[in-house]
Design an enzyme around this catalytic site. Sequence first.
Site, mmCIF file in Angstrom:
data_model
loop_
_atom_site.group_PDB
_atom_site.id
_atom_site.type_symbol
_atom_site.label_atom_id
_atom_site.label_comp_id
_atom_site.label_asym_id
_atom_site.label_seq_id
_atom_site.Cartn_x
_atom_site.Cartn_y
_atom_site.Cartn_z
ATOM 1 N N ARG A 1 0.802 -1.241 0.000
ATOM 2 C CA ARG A 1 0.000 0.000 0.000
ATOM 3 C C ARG A 1 0.823 1.273 0.000
ATOM 4 N NH1 ARG A 1 -2.781 -3.988 1.897
ATOM 5 N NH2 ARG A 1 -0.834 -4.396 2.958
ATOM 6 N N THR A 2 1.821 1.344 0.859
ATOM 7 C CA THR A 2 2.544 2.618 1.002
ATOM 8 C C THR A 2 3.249 2.955 -0.304
ATOM 9 O OG1 THR A 2 2.841 2.127 3.330
ATOM 10 C CG2 THR A 2 4.209 3.873 2.416
ATOM 11 N N LYS B 1 26.041 -6.179 -4.015
ATOM 12 C CA LYS B 1 27.511 -6.283 -4.156
ATOM 13 C C LYS B 1 28.200 -5.776 -2.900
ATOM 14 C CE LYS B 1 27.258 -4.921 -9.040
ATOM 15 N NZ LYS B 1 27.640 -3.822 -9.942
ATOM 16 N N ARG C 1 11.601 3.711 2.792
ATOM 17 C CA ARG C 1 11.262 2.746 3.857
ATOM 18 C C ARG C 1 12.530 1.961 4.179
ATOM 19 N NH1 ARG C 1 6.100 -1.054 4.112
ATOM 20 N NH2 ARG C 1 5.301 0.960 4.818
ATOM 21 N N HIS D 1 5.794 5.638 11.290
ATOM 22 C CA HIS D 1 5.226 5.545 9.947
ATOM 23 C C HIS D 1 4.260 6.740 9.802
ATOM 24 C CE1 HIS D 1 3.877 4.040 6.232
ATOM 25 N NE2 HIS D 1 3.500 2.811 6.552
HETATM 26 N N1 ASP Z 1 1.649 -1.750 6.583
HETATM 27 C C1 ASP Z 1 1.922 -1.275 7.918
HETATM 28 C C2 ASP Z 1 3.395 -0.972 8.100
HETATM 29 O O1 ASP Z 1 4.125 -0.953 7.146
HETATM 30 C C3 ASP Z 1 1.379 -2.181 8.958
HETATM 31 C C4 ASP Z 1 2.014 -3.543 9.054
HETATM 32 O O2 ASP Z 1 2.898 -3.904 8.267
HETATM 33 O O3 ASP Z 1 1.589 -4.259 9.951
HETATM 34 O O4 ASP Z 1 3.797 -0.717 9.213
#
Ligand code: ASP
Length: 307
Positions: free
Chosen positions: A57-58, A85, A107, A135
Amino acid sequence: MSLKGKDILSAFDFEREDLERLFKLADQLREEMAEKGSLDYAKGKVMLTAFFEPSTRTKLSFQFAMVKLGGTVIDFDVSTSSLLKGESDVDTMKIIDGYDPDVIVIRQKQPYFPHKVKDFVKAPILNAGDGPHEHPTQALLDVYTIWRELGKVDGIKIGIMGDLKYGRTAPSLSYMLTRFNNLTIYYIAPDVIQIRDEVIENIKGKVKFEKVSKPDEVIEELDVLYVTRLQKERFSDPEEYERLKGAYKIDKDFLSKFKHIPIIMHPLPRVWELDPSVDELPQAKYFEQARNGLFARAALVKEVLGV
Ligand code: ASP
């Protein structure tokens, strides 16, 4: 004040007025996108997405948001990169920065990684999750969902349930909720995965909260029940995960015992803690919540780019 050029590393980086402005902008972009499909606010601008941990999703909602705003997305593919590498992730960020992206979405597994690289990276950085730490843009879409569903955020009672120890959505959501008034947060979890002390320190005096071990104790009082999964990938002891598995689970039968059912939210992915039988209830809001991420993130990207 706009967020033009700002890094967004924590949910505390948003003031209340920023949130109210972004939520209205998100609604406006939702309408414009429904009418015209793609827009041209971000024409000529480039977003770089660098996801060193899995995401559905993100990553997708940031990428869709940028494309629908008229911009371009370049995705850094960890699995085919020189990280394999032995190149360091800091060097990787220096290289990415040298190509002059207009915004970088990161991320990373390491807490505070975006904080570590922000001083040598020219483009604004949007923290899309730094390990178990924070987050912030998940909190943005979570609170946007509450604002849309309940018409307000002030005065609500919310239960945040599940893995509050290793999850990063609970801290960021808690921090963002401190920007509103008269709220109560119930942290619902067995002791071993209760909310971290550092989070309590950060919210103390800013919001009312209570720790409880079972949802039954508070569910009838809640406006929102926010369920989270056990963060299996962050458990050092697989046996502890197995022990906790099934310790809390929401299904339709459980909810139907109560006279009042709050709206049910979840950052997703769900595993076993939120049964698909809940999907048919009118209170189930998690798929809309995920869709709201597109508009909330589009609003943020538009502001940060200053377009
Ligand atoms: N998608 C959310 C996160 O990246 C929640 C999860 O992974 O549980 O933190």
